[in-house]
Design an enzyme around this catalytic site. Structure first.
Site, short mmCIF file in Angstrom:
data_model
loop_
_atom_site.label_atom_id
_atom_site.label_comp_id
_atom_site.label_asym_id
_atom_site.label_seq_id
_atom_site.Cartn_x
_atom_site.Cartn_y
_atom_site.Cartn_z
CG HIS A 14 0.55 6.78 -7.94
ND1 HIS A 14 1.64 7.22 -6.92
CD2 HIS A 14 -0.48 7.30 -7.88
CE1 HIS A 14 0.74 8.02 -5.92
NE2 HIS A 14 -0.40 8.06 -6.66
CG HIS A 16 -5.60 8.78 -7.30
ND1 HIS A 16 -5.47 8.80 -5.84
CD2 HIS A 16 -4.27 9.19 -7.66
CE1 HIS A 16 -4.37 8.82 -5.38
NE2 HIS A 16 -3.47 9.17 -6.39
CE LYS A 103 0.80 7.21 -1.61
NZ LYS A 103 -0.01 7.56 -2.84
CG HIS A 142 1.88 11.88 -0.79
ND1 HIS A 142 1.09 12.18 -1.82
CD2 HIS A 142 2.67 13.10 -0.56
CE1 HIS A 142 1.43 13.65 -2.20
NE2 HIS A 142 2.44 14.10 -1.25
CG HIS A 179 3.86 11.58 -6.59
ND1 HIS A 179 4.56 11.80 -5.29
CD2 HIS A 179 2.45 11.10 -6.14
CE1 HIS A 179 3.33 11.71 -4.33
NE2 HIS A 179 2.47 11.16 -4.93
CG ASP A 252 -0.55 10.97 -8.50
OD1 ASP A 252 -1.44 10.45 -8.11
OD2 ASP A 252 -0.09 12.01 -8.01
#
Ligand code: DOR
Ligand code: ZN
Length: 345
Positions: A14, A16, A103, A142, A179, A252
């Protein structure tokens, strides 16, 4: 106790990586220790929604930074965002372009979720999830809902019935509760079938809500899901260090430039990549389960995704260092504090 630790290169399930200059700044940091990483699709100005987007973003990633020059072996694992408008045909196209997962951001729960999914129960979206199940694409959730009269700290718990519904309706769809941040979430993932797993971040193993709002507002600890209570953090540490293959690393790591964090409506997201292996060693060492770390970082994620284990290793040495106050345009997690282990480059 040895002052040197060798681990198989990580799968960070995960990440970004953003776009433009941030992509160039942040990607090489993850590539130092991860053999593969899930590239999250909530990018702006261009979100990753289709097979074409996947090919374009993969290309951007391959061009970014100096990890090529350093001859680090790194592979981005591509994803698309699943919105109300995502069709089974789009799933097939994304799969052909090499996307491994879709996602879902429920509407309004986090950074760039303003066009997130409104309704998990529409027949059309069930067709999309079924297409993912048939294509062997994972569903990454999420797991929070923004409901009326629901505090931000309760958003994960109110999502859990949706997770149960999806897990039962699509038993062959691999689902990841991203998460996970509550004891209730951990317990639910344990109870559900083997098609359900969860990622755990390093920062949720460190923080409680007190670290965000308890001693003045600390924007660089603000993230979604919000860190919760001590008991929740205990449950996360126990799950991560227990050797249960349903729980694996998804950092994350979510960089925002300093000005976007230190302002009236600061962005949520914590840039953990520059301290990730070091923090994890500290956490697992403190829990007395250093022996479980490699499975958490480098085995269970790969196995759940159906991938071979990474080749190559990373080495950490026991050496005190101070985390820089800023890296490029971003303030890293634990900036200005001391850590006891250092990734050897
Ligand atoms: O803290 C977060 N930041 N949580 C998310 O779900 C999104 C991420 C981001 O993109 O900044
Ligand atoms: Zn994220």
């Amino acid at each position: 106790m040895s002052d040197r630790i060798t681990l198989r290169r990580f799968d960070d399930m995960h990440c970004h990586f953003r776009m433009g200059h941030l992509l160039n700044e942040v990607l090489p940091v993850t590539a130092l220790y991860a053999g593969r990483a899930i590239a999250m699709p909530n990018t702006r100005p261009r979100a990753i929604l289709t097979g074409k987007d996947v090919s374009w973003y993969r290309d951007q990633i391959y061009r970014a930074g100096n990890w090529f020059a350093k001859q680090l072996s790194f592979e981005p694992l591509m994803t698309i965002e699943i919105r109300d408008s995502t069709t089974p045909e789009m799933i097939a196209e994304a799969k052909r372009a090499g996307a491994v997962a879709g996602k879902v951001y429920p509407l309004g729960v986090t950074t760039n979720s303003d066009e997130g999914l409104r309704d998990f129960f529409r027949p059309e979206i069930s067709d999309t999830f079924r297409a993912m199940e048939e294509a062997g694409m994972l569903l990454l959730l999420h797991g929070e809902l923004d409901q009326e009269r629901t505090l931000v700290t309760k958003r994960e718990e109110v999502f859990l019935p949706t997770l149960v519904m999806l897990a039962k309706k699509f038993p062959n769809l691999k689902i990841v509760l991203e998460h996970v941040s509550t004891r209730a979430g951990i317990e639910m993932v344990k109870q559900l079938g083997k098609n359900v797993a969860a990622t755990i971040t390093a920062h949720h193993l460190c923080l409680t809500l007190n670290d965000v709002i308890g001693y003045g507002i600390q924007p660089h600890n603000a993230c979604n899901p919000m860190p919760k209570d001590f008991d929740d953090r205990d449950a996360l540490i126990k799950a991560a260090t227990s050797g249960n293959p349903k729980f694996f690393l998804g950092s994350d790591t979510a960089p925002h430039t300093r000005d976007k964090k230190e302002c009236a409506k600061g962005a949520c997201g914590v840039f953990t990549a520059p301290v990730l292996p070091e923090l994890l060693v500290e956490i697992f060492e403190q829990a007395g389960h250093l022996g479980q770390l490699e499975d958490f970082t480098s085995r269970f994620g790969a196995e759940f995704y159906g991938l071979p284990l990474n080749e190559g290793e990373v080495v950490l040495v026991k050496r005190e260092w101070v985390v820089p106050k800023q890296i490029g345009s971003v303030v890293p997690f634990r900036a200005g504090t001391k850590l006891q282990w250092k990734l050897s480059q």
